[in-house]
Design an enzyme around this catalytic site. Structure first.
Site, PDB file in Angstrom:
ATOM      1  CE  LYS A  74       2.423  -9.825  12.622  1.00 35.84           C
ATOM      2  NZ  LYS A  74       2.591  -9.659  11.224  1.00 35.84           N
ATOM      3  CE  LYS A 130      -3.613   2.032   3.164  1.00 36.56           C
ATOM      4  NZ  LYS A 130      -4.047   2.001   4.339  1.00 36.56           N
ATOM      5  CD  GLU A 187      -0.026   0.712   9.837  1.00 29.34           C
ATOM      6  OE1 GLU A 187       0.618   1.153  10.607  1.00 29.34           O
ATOM      7  OE2 GLU A 187      -0.366   1.140   8.680  1.00 29.34           O
ATOM      8  CE1 TYR A 233       3.165  -5.483  14.746  1.00 28.56           C
ATOM      9  CE2 TYR A 233       4.517  -6.073  16.574  1.00 28.56           C
ATOM     10  CZ  TYR A 233       4.087  -6.133  15.230  1.00 28.56           C
ATOM     11  OH  TYR A 233       4.910  -7.007  14.418  1.00 28.56           O
ATOM     12  CB  THR A 281       6.134 -10.620  15.920  1.00 30.71           C
ATOM     13  OG1 THR A 281       6.734  -9.984  17.037  1.00 30.71           O
ATOM     14  CG2 THR A 281       4.583 -10.296  16.050  1.00 30.71           C
ATOM     15  CG  ASP A 282       9.864 -12.108  19.637  1.00 32.78           C
ATOM     16  OD1 ASP A 282       9.226 -11.080  19.094  1.00 32.78           O
ATOM     17  OD2 ASP A 282      11.073 -12.236  20.329  1.00 32.78           O
ATOM     18  CD  GLU A 283       6.813  -6.882  19.727  1.00 36.12           C
ATOM     19  OE1 GLU A 283       6.150  -6.224  19.987  1.00 36.12           O
ATOM     20  OE2 GLU A 283       7.974  -6.531  18.888  1.00 36.12           O
TER      21      GLU A 283
HETATM   22  P1  NAD Z   1       7.187  -2.271   8.083  1.00 37.30           P
HETATM   23  O1  NAD Z   1       6.264  -1.316   8.985  1.00 37.30           O
HETATM   24  O2  NAD Z   1       8.560  -1.729   7.745  1.00 37.30           O
HETATM   25  O3  NAD Z   1       6.724  -2.533   6.720  1.00 37.30           O
HETATM   26  C1  NAD Z   1       5.221  -2.959   6.577  1.00 37.30           C
HETATM   27  C2  NAD Z   1       4.917  -2.720   5.038  1.00 37.30           C
HETATM   28  O4  NAD Z   1       3.555  -3.199   4.949  1.00 37.30           O
HETATM   29  C3  NAD Z   1       5.136  -1.488   4.428  1.00 37.30           C
HETATM   30  O5  NAD Z   1       5.701  -1.728   3.277  1.00 37.30           O
HETATM   31  C4  NAD Z   1       3.636  -0.956   4.362  1.00 37.30           C
HETATM   32  O6  NAD Z   1       3.363  -0.077   3.371  1.00 37.30           O
HETATM   33  C5  NAD Z   1       2.924  -2.218   3.780  1.00 37.30           C
HETATM   34  N1  NAD Z   1       1.659  -2.157   4.375  1.00 37.30           N
HETATM   35  C6  NAD Z   1       0.991  -1.767   5.581  1.00 37.30           C
HETATM   36  N2  NAD Z   1      -0.265  -1.603   5.573  1.00 37.30           N
HETATM   37  C7  NAD Z   1      -0.717  -2.153   4.274  1.00 37.30           C
HETATM   38  C8  NAD Z   1      -1.852  -2.670   3.652  1.00 37.30           C
HETATM   39  N3  NAD Z   1      -3.036  -2.355   4.291  1.00 37.30           N
HETATM   40  N4  NAD Z   1      -1.884  -3.132   2.493  1.00 37.30           N
HETATM   41  C9  NAD Z   1      -0.703  -3.483   1.814  1.00 37.30           C
HETATM   42  N5  NAD Z   1       0.456  -3.139   2.196  1.00 37.30           N
HETATM   43  C10 NAD Z   1       0.662  -2.562   3.556  1.00 37.30           C
HETATM   44  O7  NAD Z   1       7.177  -3.805   8.916  1.00 37.30           O
HETATM   45  P2  NAD Z   1       8.637  -4.619   9.003  1.00 37.30           P
HETATM   46  O8  NAD Z   1       9.329  -4.152  10.157  1.00 37.30           O
HETATM   47  O9  NAD Z   1       9.077  -4.804   7.671  1.00 37.30           O
HETATM   48  O10 NAD Z   1       7.596  -6.081   9.225  1.00 37.30           O
HETATM   49  C11 NAD Z   1       7.058  -6.798   8.412  1.00 37.30           C
HETATM   50  C12 NAD Z   1       6.491  -8.242   9.017  1.00 37.30           C
HETATM   51  O11 NAD Z   1       7.450  -8.607   9.857  1.00 37.30           O
HETATM   52  C13 NAD Z   1       5.233  -7.372   9.853  1.00 37.30           C
HETATM   53  O12 NAD Z   1       4.188  -8.592   9.727  1.00 37.30           O
HETATM   54  C14 NAD Z   1       5.751  -7.619  11.165  1.00 37.30           C
HETATM   55  O13 NAD Z   1       4.708  -7.929  12.173  1.00 37.30           O
HETATM   56  C15 NAD Z   1       6.698  -8.885  11.188  1.00 37.30           C
HETATM   57  N6  NAD Z   1       7.899  -8.779  11.984  1.00 37.30           N
HETATM   58  C16 NAD Z   1       8.560  -7.631  12.141  1.00 37.30           C
HETATM   59  C17 NAD Z   1       9.770  -7.632  13.297  1.00 37.30           C
HETATM   60  C18 NAD Z   1      10.671  -6.499  13.243  1.00 37.30           C
HETATM   61  O14 NAD Z   1      11.634  -6.467  14.031  1.00 37.30           O
HETATM   62  N7  NAD Z   1      10.466  -5.388  12.400  1.00 37.30           N
HETATM   63  C19 NAD Z   1       9.985  -8.778  13.599  1.00 37.30           C
HETATM   64  C20 NAD Z   1       9.171  -9.869  13.741  1.00 37.30           C
HETATM   65  C21 NAD Z   1       8.101  -9.992  12.866  1.00 37.30           C
HETATM   66  P1  TYD Z   2      10.882  -1.061  18.987  1.00 39.72           P
HETATM   67  O1  TYD Z   2      12.133  -1.073  17.928  1.00 39.72           O
HETATM   68  O2  TYD Z   2       9.856  -0.243  19.025  1.00 39.72           O
HETATM   69  O3  TYD Z   2      10.629  -2.595  18.816  1.00 39.72           O
HETATM   70  P2  TYD Z   2       9.661  -3.516  19.940  1.00 39.72           P
HETATM   71  O4  TYD Z   2       8.877  -2.777  20.827  1.00 39.72           O
HETATM   72  O5  TYD Z   2       8.519  -4.037  19.015  1.00 39.72           O
HETATM   73  O6  TYD Z   2      10.302  -4.450  20.615  1.00 39.72           O
HETATM   74  O7  TYD Z   2      11.630  -1.148  20.464  1.00 39.72           O
HETATM   75  C1  TYD Z   2      12.851  -1.779  20.855  1.00 39.72           C
HETATM   76  C2  TYD Z   2      12.937  -1.662  22.535  1.00 39.72           C
HETATM   77  O8  TYD Z   2      13.497  -0.277  22.642  1.00 39.72           O
HETATM   78  C3  TYD Z   2      11.683  -1.755  23.436  1.00 39.72           C
HETATM   79  O9  TYD Z   2      12.011  -2.075  24.741  1.00 39.72           O
HETATM   80  C4  TYD Z   2      11.196  -0.362  23.388  1.00 39.72           C
HETATM   81  C5  TYD Z   2      12.676   0.407  23.406  1.00 39.72           C
HETATM   82  N1  TYD Z   2      12.365   1.793  23.074  1.00 39.72           N
HETATM   83  C6  TYD Z   2      13.141   3.023  23.741  1.00 39.72           C
HETATM   84  O10 TYD Z   2      13.740   2.858  24.822  1.00 39.72           O
HETATM   85  N2  TYD Z   2      12.869   4.195  22.970  1.00 39.72           N
HETATM   86  C7  TYD Z   2      12.440   4.161  21.845  1.00 39.72           C
HETATM   87  O11 TYD Z   2      12.538   5.493  21.343  1.00 39.72           O
HETATM   88  C8  TYD Z   2      11.741   3.192  21.116  1.00 39.72           C
HETATM   89  C9  TYD Z   2      11.430   3.596  19.580  1.00 39.72           C
HETATM   90  C10 TYD Z   2      12.029   1.948  21.690  1.00 39.72           C
END
Ligand code: NAD
Ligand code: TYD
Length: 351
Positions: A161, A37, A87, A157, A132-134
């Site tokens: 998930k 999107k 998201e 969040y 996610t592990d969350e």
């Molecule tokens: P991100 O927020 O960087 O990217 C999300 C992407 O999804 C974006 O490109 C956005 O444009 C697209 N998107 C959002 N809403 C949409 C919609 N309605 N239709 C189509 N596209 C849409 O996220 P990320 O960090 O790359 O995470 C990707 C996936 O991995 C997610 O499902 C997240 O839950 C999972 N995940 C992330 C982490 C992490 O550390 N970032 C860890 C474990 C799992």
């Molecule tokens: P984040 O990168 O938002 O990932 P998640 O909450 O999904 O684990 O945050 C990683 C850790 O860092 C989390 O314990 C929250 C903390 N954090 C801060 O202390 N300051 C910040 O500005 C942000 C964004 C996160």
């Protein structure tokens, strides 16, 4: 390798862009369709180097649009789906949970329905949901999340998930849809949007802004290099058993404050300035509501059954990450302008 047409959702985001790049380069016979999107977190700049490859195509679309998803699946006849669109930021979910329900739950169900209606019980297809592990909630010291840990999400969040995970499982149990789920720990690396801890700290150090550490900085996260997540996704998509869940993690736990201090000293070295300069920017701020204390994952099932292991130690991965941000300041300034800038200004004015 027989030709396959694969839909990757969220391919313009952080992790998705690495998965798209890996699949486009590693599987020239596949047709990779990236549906995104392009929210504030999605950025086609993340894919400039592969956008002209013949086996790659981008479609702008919203997974919340059920009829558009059904039409897409009927027109394209995908062999597999790797679903990353979401998201993804906990702080945003605390501000606006509805958007998380829409994309993460309704959007996922729309894709499941589209697959179910167009795949005609073909068990060779694969619907792979990236979770996610969350979803497991917080884990006590000395324990690790396994695939059998009960789901106990604590934030909007992780609740969204977890909801999507349950629907994916339900489509397998109820309709035999061939699904896979993986649950990964915190990722870091290039293209990471500077609202998450590591890129936010790098960006703020570069801009000489405060480094907001939530609470006492004692929360623990288990960090994995994003390209290692992509290689795990490759292994699970190709070799994973449908109906199964796989944990992905790096055995790399860091307290936030230790990580921020380590990053500060790395940035001082890179910017050739006295040790301690960046750390002076550390500012303890009000804790995130309901902040999970510790995430730590046991990925032995993936390692033993599918032969995956992480390739980079954290110190090397973090240095590569910092180098990427230092060499891509234009990317940083592009993504922190516009829509995100407003959010960012708003968030900090509240603290
Ligand atoms: P991100 O927020 O960087 O990217 C999300 C992407 O999804 C974006 O490109 C956005 O444009 C697209 N998107 C959002 N809403 C949409 C919609 N309605 N239709 C189509 N596209 C849409 O996220 P990320 O960090 O790359 O995470 C990707 C996936 O991995 C997610 O499902 C997240 O839950 C999972 N995940 C992330 C982490 C992490 O550390 N970032 C860890 C474990 C799992
Ligand atoms: P984040 O990168 O938002 O990932 P998640 O909450 O999904 O684990 O945050 C990683 C850790 O860092 C989390 O314990 C929250 C903390 N954090 C801060 O202390 N300051 C910040 O500005 C942000 C964004 C996160």
């Amino acid at each position: 390798m027989s030709a396959k047409k694969i839909l990757i959702t969220g391919g313009a985001g952080f992790i998705g862009s690495h998965v798209v790049r890996l699949f486009v380069n590693k599987y020239p016979d596949y047709e990779i369709v990236n549906l995104d999107k392009l929210t504030y977190a999605g950025n086609l700049e993340n894919l400039r180097d592969i956008e002209n490859k013949v086996n790659y195509r981008f479609i702008k679309g919203d997974i919340v649009d059920a009829s558009a998803m059904l039409k897409l699946f009927a027109d394209e006849q995908f062999d597999g789906v790797i679903h990353l669109a979401a998201e993804s930021h906990v702080d945003r979910s605390l501000e606006n949970p509805n958007e998380f329900v829409m994309t993460n739950i309704i959007g996922t169900v729309n894709l499941l329905q589209a697959a179910l209606k167009t795949w005609n019980n073909d068990s060779s297809k694969r619907f792979y949901h990236i979770s996610t592990d969350e979803v497991y909630g917080s884990v006590e010291d000395g324990s690790l999340f396994t695939e059998h840990t009960p789901i106990d999400p604590q934030s909007p969040y992780s609740s969204s998930k977890a909801g999507s995970d349950h629907f994916v499982k339900a489509f397998h149990n109820s309709y035999k849809l061939p699904v896979l789920i993986s649950r990964c720990s915190n990722n870091y690396g290039a293209n990471h949007f500077p609202e998450k801890l590591i890129p936010l700290m790098i960006n703020n150090i570069l801009e000489n802004k405060p480094l907001p550490v939530y609470g006492k900085g004692e929360n623990v996260r288990d960090w994995l290099y994003v390209e290692d997540h992509a290689s795990a996704i490759d292994a699970i998509f190709h070799k994973g058993k449908t109906g199964e869940v796989y944990n992905i993690g790096g055995n790399n736990e860091w307290k936030n404050i230790d990580l921020v201090n380590f990053l500060c000293s790395l940035m001082d070295k890179k910017l050739e300035r006295p040790e301690g300069t960046s750390a002076k920017l550390i500012t303890y701020v009000k804790d995130r509501p309901g902040h999970d204390l510790r995430y730590a994952i046991d990925s032995s099932k993936l390692q033993n059954d599918l032969g995956w292991s992480p390739s980079l130690v954290f110190e090397v991965g973090l240095e590569k990450t910092v180098d990427w941000y230092l060499n891509n300041k234009e990317w940083l300034s592009n993504v922190t302008s516009g829509q995100y800038k407003d959010y960012y200004t708003q968030m900090y004015s509240k603290r």
